[in-house]
Design an enzyme around this catalytic site. Structure first.
Site, PDB file in Angstrom:
ATOM      1  N   GLU A 168      -4.201 101.920 -52.217  1.00 10.80           N
ATOM      2  CA  GLU A 168      -3.338 101.873 -51.083  1.00 10.80           C
ATOM      3  C   GLU A 168      -3.456 100.511 -50.792  1.00 10.80           C
ATOM      4  O   GLU A 168      -4.480  99.770 -50.563  1.00 10.80           O
ATOM      5  CB  GLU A 168      -3.561 102.716 -50.219  1.00 10.80           C
ATOM      6  CG  GLU A 168      -2.495 102.586 -49.054  1.00 10.80           C
ATOM      7  CD  GLU A 168      -2.754 103.371 -47.814  1.00 10.80           C
ATOM      8  OE1 GLU A 168      -1.578 103.843 -47.054  1.00 10.80           O
ATOM      9  OE2 GLU A 168      -3.947 103.897 -47.356  1.00 10.80           O
ATOM     10  N   ALA A 208     -12.330 103.500 -44.636  1.00  7.69           N
ATOM     11  CA  ALA A 208     -12.144 104.524 -45.436  1.00  7.69           C
ATOM     12  C   ALA A 208     -10.896 104.972 -46.009  1.00  7.69           C
ATOM     13  O   ALA A 208     -10.051 104.256 -45.374  1.00  7.69           O
ATOM     14  CB  ALA A 208     -12.564 105.974 -44.642  1.00  7.69           C
ATOM     15  N   MET A 209     -10.722 105.559 -47.012  1.00  6.59           N
ATOM     16  CA  MET A 209      -9.541 105.921 -47.502  1.00  6.59           C
ATOM     17  C   MET A 209      -9.211 107.311 -47.967  1.00  6.59           C
ATOM     18  O   MET A 209     -10.245 107.939 -48.608  1.00  6.59           O
ATOM     19  CB  MET A 209      -9.485 104.635 -48.767  1.00  6.59           C
ATOM     20  CG  MET A 209      -8.150 104.936 -49.582  1.00  6.59           C
ATOM     21  SD  MET A 209      -6.630 104.544 -48.832  1.00  6.59           S
ATOM     22  CE  MET A 209      -5.589 105.729 -49.695  1.00  6.59           C
ATOM     23  N   GLU A 210      -7.886 107.850 -47.553  1.00  7.41           N
ATOM     24  CA  GLU A 210      -7.582 109.160 -47.556  1.00  7.41           C
ATOM     25  C   GLU A 210      -7.214 109.821 -49.014  1.00  7.41           C
ATOM     26  O   GLU A 210      -6.752 110.872 -49.123  1.00  7.41           O
ATOM     27  CB  GLU A 210      -6.656 109.362 -46.558  1.00  7.41           C
ATOM     28  CG  GLU A 210      -5.297 108.954 -47.126  1.00  7.41           C
ATOM     29  CD  GLU A 210      -4.829 107.573 -46.448  1.00  7.41           C
ATOM     30  OE1 GLU A 210      -5.910 106.999 -46.319  1.00  7.41           O
ATOM     31  OE2 GLU A 210      -3.633 107.484 -46.388  1.00  7.41           O
ATOM     32  N   GLU A 220      -9.392 110.641 -41.570  1.00  4.63           N
ATOM     33  CA  GLU A 220      -8.947 110.790 -43.065  1.00  4.63           C
ATOM     34  C   GLU A 220      -8.418 112.199 -43.539  1.00  4.63           C
ATOM     35  O   GLU A 220      -7.617 112.089 -44.383  1.00  4.63           O
ATOM     36  CB  GLU A 220      -9.903 110.110 -43.866  1.00  4.63           C
ATOM     37  CG  GLU A 220     -10.873 108.809 -43.548  1.00  4.63           C
ATOM     38  CD  GLU A 220      -9.359 107.696 -43.721  1.00  4.63           C
ATOM     39  OE1 GLU A 220      -8.553 107.911 -44.330  1.00  4.63           O
ATOM     40  OE2 GLU A 220      -9.704 106.707 -42.937  1.00  4.63           O
ATOM     41  N   HIS A 246      -5.012 112.784 -42.751  1.00  2.00           N
ATOM     42  CA  HIS A 246      -4.119 112.367 -43.752  1.00  2.00           C
ATOM     43  C   HIS A 246      -3.918 113.224 -45.040  1.00  2.00           C
ATOM     44  O   HIS A 246      -2.904 113.248 -45.566  1.00  2.00           O
ATOM     45  CB  HIS A 246      -4.796 111.078 -44.274  1.00  2.00           C
ATOM     46  CG  HIS A 246      -4.646 109.737 -43.565  1.00  2.00           C
ATOM     47  ND1 HIS A 246      -3.462 109.353 -43.103  1.00  2.00           N
ATOM     48  CD2 HIS A 246      -5.289 108.734 -43.239  1.00  2.00           C
ATOM     49  CE1 HIS A 246      -3.345 108.080 -42.481  1.00  2.00           C
ATOM     50  NE2 HIS A 246      -4.713 107.837 -42.433  1.00  2.00           N
ATOM     51  N   GLU A 306      -0.164 106.220 -40.467  1.00  2.00           N
ATOM     52  CA  GLU A 306      -1.438 106.022 -39.762  1.00  2.00           C
ATOM     53  C   GLU A 306      -1.513 106.161 -38.296  1.00  2.00           C
ATOM     54  O   GLU A 306      -2.418 106.345 -37.537  1.00  2.00           O
ATOM     55  CB  GLU A 306      -1.656 104.415 -39.736  1.00  2.00           C
ATOM     56  CG  GLU A 306      -1.972 103.869 -41.289  1.00  2.00           C
ATOM     57  CD  GLU A 306      -2.997 104.749 -42.019  1.00  2.00           C
ATOM     58  OE1 GLU A 306      -3.831 105.222 -41.097  1.00  2.00           O
ATOM     59  OE2 GLU A 306      -3.251 104.649 -43.214  1.00  2.00           O
TER      60      GLU A 306
HETATM   61  N1  BES Z   1      -5.383 104.403 -45.280  1.00  2.00           N
HETATM   62  C1  BES Z   1      -6.236 103.778 -44.507  1.00  2.00           C
HETATM   63  C2  BES Z   1      -6.917 102.876 -45.668  1.00  2.00           C
HETATM   64  C3  BES Z   1      -6.449 101.730 -45.705  1.00  2.00           C
HETATM   65  C4  BES Z   1      -6.455 100.832 -44.710  1.00  2.00           C
HETATM   66  C5  BES Z   1      -5.812 101.151 -46.947  1.00  2.00           C
HETATM   67  C6  BES Z   1      -5.811  99.349 -45.070  1.00  2.00           C
HETATM   68  C7  BES Z   1      -5.103 100.084 -47.151  1.00  2.00           C
HETATM   69  C8  BES Z   1      -4.962  99.122 -46.216  1.00  2.00           C
HETATM   70  C9  BES Z   1      -7.136 104.708 -44.022  1.00  2.00           C
HETATM   71  O1  BES Z   1      -6.937 105.838 -43.641  1.00  2.00           O
HETATM   72  C10 BES Z   1      -7.359 103.997 -42.460  1.00  2.00           C
HETATM   73  O2  BES Z   1      -6.830 103.926 -41.880  1.00  2.00           O
HETATM   74  N2  BES Z   1      -8.847 103.475 -42.571  1.00  2.00           N
HETATM   75  C11 BES Z   1      -9.316 102.878 -41.365  1.00  2.00           C
HETATM   76  C12 BES Z   1     -10.274 103.624 -40.678  1.00  2.00           C
HETATM   77  C13 BES Z   1      -9.859 104.369 -39.639  1.00  2.00           C
HETATM   78  C14 BES Z   1     -10.691 105.560 -39.255  1.00  2.00           C
HETATM   79  C15 BES Z   1      -9.263 103.767 -38.582  1.00  2.00           C
HETATM   80  C16 BES Z   1      -9.899 101.546 -41.779  1.00  2.00           C
HETATM   81  O3  BES Z   1     -10.208 101.410 -42.961  1.00  2.00           O
HETATM   82  O4  BES Z   1      -9.972 100.496 -41.069  1.00  2.00           O
HETATM   83 ZN    ZN Z   2      -5.492 105.961 -41.840  1.00  3.91          ZN
END
Ligand code: BES
Ligand code: ZN
Length: 841
Positions: A130, A264-266, A300, A303, A322
């Site tokens: 992503e 993290a990544m979902e 996650e 998501h 998000e």
């Molecule tokens: N989908 C995001 C991961 C992501 C973040 C992908 C930026 C590409 C670019 C994931 O669900 C996410 O939001 N991660 C957050 C942590 C969350 C608990 C706030 C992160 O990684 O900051």
């Molecule tokens: Zn997210």
């Protein structure tokens, strides 16, 4: 969304199914692969265009015919195959063979390194796709709306484990390699695929509905996954019930990766995490890490529905992913841990971030046109996450939790396995509740910013006026919002629909506004009313949430030069009897901004004295040592108070911190960060060496991070310099170095040096972090925004004119705006602050 986005793939063909085989070579740091894509031709065409970046495509066959002409578009990140004769409508098969590199840039298909318990260095391969990096791993139609099914095969060394979105269907061993084939995925977007190869170990358990949840780690760490496993199981049970639509995959893996750019990544069924976001050591992890881990998992897993089952059609609606996962993540955390005070903490965790970012003129609407990868990467910001979550919470309050949930269920039932837009969501919620959701919410998602409501008490009742709130101060603006204004008369709460410039409420009653702080706006009480509300706050006759709102709004109004700083300081004196963590957390953030903005001012000792008067009674109250069965937020309060006593130069606190640092082997986990940081803030070269050796010898990643954060607290120029060099040394992983740079920039003693360092190492940083992802954005925000002199402003502006970063365009504009605000703020408030402090002597 703009329909004429030139970056979109041609609509003449679409993918139906991929058979993908990948064969990584961990020693050579390369991979090769083949992909067979079943395509549907929608319009006759002699060209097939798909995404591919940093890949070599060595052969291409369409329906048994070898394609010899292949062209690339670097800017669009595509490859086009030119056929001898056009394809007709119907189905077609495209077969490709390709090769790529396993990079160290934390994006696409990349390598991560770790050490076995005996010290042997090892490598694993993992993915982060992503938003637009699946195309770095295999040629594909890399857009969220190009959903398809996938049959994945990993061709890997026999002794390793392969993980992907679905469970293993079969394994066949040949020589020292094996082919691991996974079950076919449901219809899904490319950015949610995941492939992992390494020596993993795991623990597992089943949910009520029978889904197997597993936590995977590198060897020797699986026992650190038990907290996450428990949260994962309970969270999935909660969502199955809340959404009324069961988690659709047979298994859910959650994997801790030693090198990971974000938190993290979902990925559907194979969620990846930074180690510190998943692993908890019962004996060594503080409460804060547990809360963080619980929330990240909940986010996650939300998501898996918001994003994975129903996916935004295009990245302009990223907030649907998000914003929702953020709101839902807190909701689930609150449900799992009801005594954590989650909705109060929501103020410091989300509302405050959202209101701050969105008060910049250079903010953007939640629904925002994004065309290319740079712009797409840019919208993973506070507006999509935090403001998105806030307006959802506001809407839930307006519709009522039950109707809101019913609307969501309709939304998922109608759109599952498909794509959606913001309008689809408003339609579903509006229908369920029979309210004009669309008209109201559009004003929050399609306009930038939010209102400040000025409220005046009159003989007849109240007069209200809304206008856009700019942190840089008042400015003519015609935006109007449809505000669901929650008002309480003490016995009942009603929601007024406020969508004009002004509104009058006729009443003789004493009203309270923005009940529960669910509304996304600030309140500016006209002066008599302010005094009245202030007095109620002091007597605590208004609820805690609203006292927090009063404190936070007052400070923001000072920053924006609506009111002067004495008003805020007077208010703080009224809060002396308060004991709530969130309230003090917010106050602390604001005071530390004053410390940062007036660093070096002659009146700093008086500011310190004032803070000691404010925090002294609290320090007495919390003490150093935890009482049995203390509330989680009490633990957090202790940390905030002790740090602040240290920042205020309280000698007893400093001494005690030093004493405890000397005996750090016995330190309670909840005190470690605090003690390490306070020790560094008064430390010398020996302290620096102690912290570095703590960093090097710690086996737990989170302990390394505590040491690293503390290393950014030194005051001596030579130690600051050593920390900066250490951050970019081979000792520190890239995933952590940029966080360290941010910490260092936040230290007023280190910010000049940090900026100079970033400038000097700019090329190296760009090489490391590329121009996608969010590391560069974080660095830029952190190093540039705190400055408040004309000289630095000019210097930074000039620097970024020469050094652009594709996804940091807005971040640079915002940092410049923040500096202009700082300059104006300082000019306006400095003397007033000095005078007020002097009067308190
Ligand atoms: N989908 C995001 C991961 C992501 C973040 C992908 C930026 C590409 C670019 C994931 O669900 C996410 O939001 N991660 C957050 C942590 C969350 C608990 C706030 C992160 O990684 O900051
Ligand atoms: Zn997210």
């Amino acid at each position: 969304m703009k329909t004429n986005n030139p970056y979109l793939l041609p609509a003449s063909v679409k993918p139906l199914h991929y058979d993908l085989e990948l064969a990584p070579d961990l020693d050579k740091k390369t991979f090769s692969g083949t992909v067979d894509i079943q395509l549907q031709v929608l319009e006759p065409t002699a060209a097939i265009t798909l995404h591919a970046r940093t890949l070599t495509i060595s052969s291409a066959v369409v329906n048994e015919e070898k394609i010899t002409k292949q062209t690339q578009d670097k800017e669009k990140e595509t490859t086009t195959f030119h056929l001898a004769k056009p394809l007709q409508k119907g189905s077609t098969r495209l077969s490709l063979a390709f090769q790529g590199k396993l990079g160290e840039d934390l994006r696409g298909f990349y390598q991560s390194t770790y050490a076995l318990p005996d010290g042997t260095k090892k490598r694993l391969a993992t993915t982060q796709f992503e938003p637009t990096d699946a195309r770095k791993c295999f040629p594909c139609f890399d857009e969220p709306a190009q959903k398809s099914t996938f049959s994945i095969t990993l061709n890997i060394p026999k002794n390793l484990i392969g993980i992907s979105n679905m469970p293993v269907e079969r394994e066949t061993v040949r020589g020292d390699r094996k082919r691991v084939t996974f079950q076919k995925t449901p219809v899904m977007s490319t950015y949610l695929l995941a492939f992992l190869i390494g020596e993993f170990e795991s623990i597992s358990k089943k949910t009520k509905a029978g889904t197997t949840v597993s936590i995977w780690t590198t060897p020797g760490k699986k026992q650190l996954g038990s907290f996450a496993l428990d949260v994962g199981i309970r969270c999935l049970d909660f969502y199955n019930d809340y959404f009324g639509i069961p988690y659709p995959l047979p298994k859910l893996d959650m994997i801790a990766i030693p090198d990971f750019e974000s938190g993290a990544m979902e990925n559907w069924g194979a969620v990846t995490y930074r180690e510190t976001a998943l692993l908890i050591d019962d004996e060594n992890s503080p409460a804060a890490n547990k809360q963080n881990t619980a929330y990240i998992i909940a986010h996650e897993l939300a998501h898996q529905w918001f994003g994975n089952l129903v996916t935004m059609r295009w990245w302009n609606d990223l907030w649907l992913n998000e914003g929702f996962a953020t709101w839902m993540g807190w909701k689930a955390t609150d449900n799992l841990f009801p005594d954590w005070d989650i909705w109060t903490q929501f103020y410091v965790n989300e509302i405050d971030n959202a209101l701050s970012s969105d008060s910049l003129e250079n903010s953007h609407p939640i629904e925002v046109d994004v065309l290319n990868p740079g712009e797409i990467n840019e919208v993973f910001d506070d507006v999509s996450y935090a403001k998105g979550a806030c307006i959802i919470r506001m809407l839930e309050q307006y519709l009522g939790a039950q109707l809101f949930r019913r609307g969501l269920k309709n939304y998922f039932t109608k759109l599952m396995y498909g794509n959606s837009t913001t309008a689809d969501l408003w339609d579903a919620l509006g229908k369920a509740a029979n309210k004009p959701v669309h008209a109201m919410m559009q004003s929050w998602t399609q306009q930038t910013g939010y209102p400040v409501i000025t409220i005046k008490r009159t003989k007849e009742g109240y007069e209200l006026k809304q206008e856009r709130f700019f942190l840089h101060g008042k400015k003519a603006d015609t935006t109007l919002w449809h505000i669901p204004l929650a008002v309480s008369d003490g016995s009942t709460t009603t929601v007024e629909y406020f969508n004009q410039r002004t509104m009058t409420l006729k009443t003789t009653k004493d009203l309270r506004f923005n009940v529960e702080l669910a509304g996304f706006y600030r309140i500016n009480y006209e002066s008599d009313l302010f005094a009245h509300v202030n007095a109620k706050a002091k007597q605590k006759t208004i609820p805690l949430m609203e006292r927090i709102g009063l404190e936070a709004d007052t400070y923001a109004l000072v920053r924006a030069r609506y009111i002067s700083i004495e008003t805020y300081l007077d208010l703080l004196e009224a809060f002396k009897g308060e004991r709530d963590y969130t309230l003090w957390g917010d106050i602390t953030g604001n005071l530390r901004q004053l410390y940062s903005q007036f660093h070096g001012a002659h009146f700093l000792p008086q500011l310190q004295k004032f803070s000691r008067i404010l925090y002294g009674p609290l320090a007495q109250h919390v003490g150093w040592d935890e009482r049995p069965n203390e509330k989680q937020t009490e633990i957090f309060l202790r940390q905030v108070v002790l740090v602040m006593m240290g920042v205020s130069g309280d000698e007893a606190t400093m001494k005690e911190a030093q004493r405890r640092f000397a005996e750090r082997q016995r330190l309670h986990p909840n005190l470690r960060s605090t003690v390490y940081s306070l020790a560094a803030s008064q430390g010398n070269k020996a302290t620096w060496n102690d912290l570095v050796s703590l960093y090097k010898t710690a086996s737990l990643q989170e302990e390394k991070m505590r040491a690293l954060a503390a290393l950014c607290w030194f005051k001596q120029p030579e130690l600051i310099k050593k920390t900066l060099d250490f951050l970019l040394s081979t000792e520190v992983r890239s995933q952590d170095a940029f966080i360290g740079l941010g910490r260092s920039a936040a230290n007023p003693y280190a910010r000049d040096a940090t900026w100079a360092f970033v400038k000097k190492h700019w090329g190296e940083l760009v090489d490391r972090y590329g121009s996608g992802g969010h590391a560069m954005v974080r660095i830029i925000e952190a190093v540039a925004s705190p400055f408040n002199t004309r000289g630095k402003y000019k210097e930074i502006e000039t620097f970024f004119k020469k050094h652009s970063v594709s996804n940091a365009r807005r971040a640079i504009q915002q940092a410049l705006e923040s500096m202009r605000i700082n300059i104006a703020f300082k000019k306006e408030q400095e003397d007033k602050l000095a005078t007020w402090l002097a009067s308190r002597r």
